[in-house]
Motif scaffolding. Structure first.
Motif, PDB file in Angstrom:
ATOM      1  N   VAL A 104       0.838  -1.203   0.000  1.00  0.00           N
ATOM      2  CA  VAL A 104       0.000   0.000   0.000  1.00  0.00           C
ATOM      3  C   VAL A 104       0.877   1.258   0.000  1.00  0.00           C
ATOM      4  CG1 VAL A 104      -1.712   1.321   1.314  1.00  0.00           C
ATOM      5  CG2 VAL A 104      -1.962  -1.150   1.089  1.00  0.00           C
ATOM      6  N   ALA A 122      -0.479   4.722   4.886  1.00  0.00           N
ATOM      7  CA  ALA A 122      -0.785   3.348   4.467  1.00  0.00           C
ATOM      8  C   ALA A 122      -1.690   2.657   5.490  1.00  0.00           C
ATOM      9  CB  ALA A 122       0.504   2.558   4.253  1.00  0.00           C
ATOM     10  N   ARG A 154      -4.000   0.732  -2.036  1.00  0.00           N
ATOM     11  CA  ARG A 154      -2.789   1.241  -2.685  1.00  0.00           C
ATOM     12  C   ARG A 154      -3.112   2.338  -3.686  1.00  0.00           C
ATOM     13  NH1 ARG A 154       0.547  -2.872  -6.363  1.00  0.00           N
ATOM     14  NH2 ARG A 154      -1.446  -2.758  -7.426  1.00  0.00           N
TER      15      ARG A 154
END
Ligand SMILES: Nc1ncnc2c1ncn2[C@@H]1O[C@H](COP(=O)(O)OP(=O)(O)OP(=O)(O)O)[C@@H](O)[C@H]1O
Ligand SMILES: Nc1ncnc2c1ncn2[C@@H]1O[C@H](COP(=O)(O)OP(=O)(O)OP(=O)(O)O)[C@@H](O)[C@H]1O
Ligand SMILES: [Mg+2]
Ligand SMILES: [Mg+2]
Lengths: 227, 227
Positions: A104, A122, A154
């Motif tokens: 991510v 993230a 992501r």
């Protein structure tokens, strides 16, 4: 923000050539929410890859934010890909040796964000897709739907103005699917442009326009009016 | 034909352990058509992998065709996997350097079938999933839904008595999905046992029983009575 004209994409294999996109023309304005539908093999992912600057057309014109994409050098394209476009791949394309968290965080490295801030963002995106407790799992330690959600998280970390999602709910149960659609809806409300490939009519119904592809051409484009 | 009792599956990662299946008990008779549903991460693929002899349980009992799977040597398991069970993987698991045709023909090599016959059968199965014209494409030259259909064709080449399909229509449009469900229905009419994971209620409705998983336990099992 996206203007496409006469877009053609062919592939050449040893024994035959494949004409995938046979002249696509479409305009998508900033802040639109478009669903792209069509039969398996009709060219949806191919079109998305060209819009996402991941692939180039055989011929035709693609203007993104008033820049002619076919004239731009790779370095500018790489910058557009990492900062302006968030892409959720149909087959996720996660890096197998990185954890969910590091997968991510990856686009934030390209954006030059420091480690502490990358981890914070993230984790926030993983929590948004309900995977905070899977941060340290690698892709082969995740379920199909969890991998799909990591791919979605992501795509969101750089808060890109354009989100391209290729079948983002294909591996999700109804409830989780609903949660993901709510995320896209609130992003669209904040002004992000969203193009979503789906084969499910009730997912497409959340968009404001449905474009239908068939055999490499646009068959129809209709606005959806919700009360 | 499938008898499972007290099945437990745990994974151990560095920082924590994951209890995926927490005591599964179920019986599936020869010729049944079962849909397995449940939220993302509830353990469906994990259970399918154990049923398919691709993974072993942490504890509990799995009897397949009156054989206790945990007591069998790997050579016998390999034979069961290639001849008695056809597995459609949620993420397809195609070999990237082989064409669609060679991917479909692969299980026939394990079954000792000669090349001419392998090619004939593989072409027949590719035609069944409407991909005769994609036989020479490699997986990266196929759409998501085409890869999924190649994975389905591959699962059918040995005419296995048990078909395990993990989200086989997740990447397919409605019409193609319908065609695939017709294939499973006619296989079930010929006596094959089918276990199908799906998150779509209208796909599950084609089965004769729906088992719902939640958090690693079976929440319900209901027979579907069609007119
Ligand atoms: N190798 C592994 N190590 C640790 N945890 C794992 C591993 N494989 C799977 N898991 C965990 O086991 C749980 C069940 O995974 P499984 O793939 O069976 O789910 P699923 O029901 O098929 O989900 P989906 O509908 O998303 O495909 C998930 O929470 C996943 O994170
Ligand atoms: N590298 C390639 N070489 C040759 N043909 C290709 C290549 N990539 C894609 N194709 C072909 O292009 C067509 C369109 O593929 P694409 O992935 O865009 O379809 P799609 O609409 O996304 O389908 P799906 O709904 O199944 O994901 C398919 O028929 C596919 O076989
Ligand atoms: Mg596609
Ligand atoms: Mg699964």
């Amino acid at each position: 923000v996206i203007k496409i004209n006469g877009l053609i994409k062919d592939y050449y294999l040893d024994k035959h050539s494949v004409h995938v996109l046979k002249g696509i023309g479409l305009t998508i304005h900033s802040g639109e929410y478009v669903a792209l539908m069509g039969p398996s093999g009709s060219g949806k992912s191919t079109l998305m890859n060209i819009i996402g600057c991941l692939d180039s057309a055989t011929s035709g014109e693609y203007i993104l934010n008033q820049q002619n994409i076919s004239t731009l050098p790779e370095s500018v394209l790489a910058s557009i890909r990492s900062k302006e476009i968030g892409f959720v791949f149909q087959q996720f394309n996660l890096l197998p040796r990185l954890t969910a968290l590091d997968n991510v965080a990856l686009p934030l490295i390209y954006a030059g964000v420091d480690k502490k801030e990358r981890t914070r963002i993230a984790k926030e995106k993983l929590a948004l897709v309900e995977l905070a407790d899977r941060a340290d799992h690698k892709p082969n330690e995740l379920s199909g739907g969890q991998s799909q959600r990591v791919a979605i998280a992501r795509a969101l970390v750089n808060n890109p103005s354009i989100i391209l999602a290729d079948e983002p709910t294909g591996n999700l149960d109804t409830k989780t699917s609903y949660e993901i659609m709510n995320i896209f809806e609130s992003l669209n409300k904040s002004g992000n442009t969203i193009i979503l490939v789906t084969h499910e009519e009730d997912v497409a119904a959340k968009a404001k326009r449905i474009i239908r592809l068939r055999d490499g051409v646009i068959e129809s484009s209709e606005d959806i009016h919700k009360r």
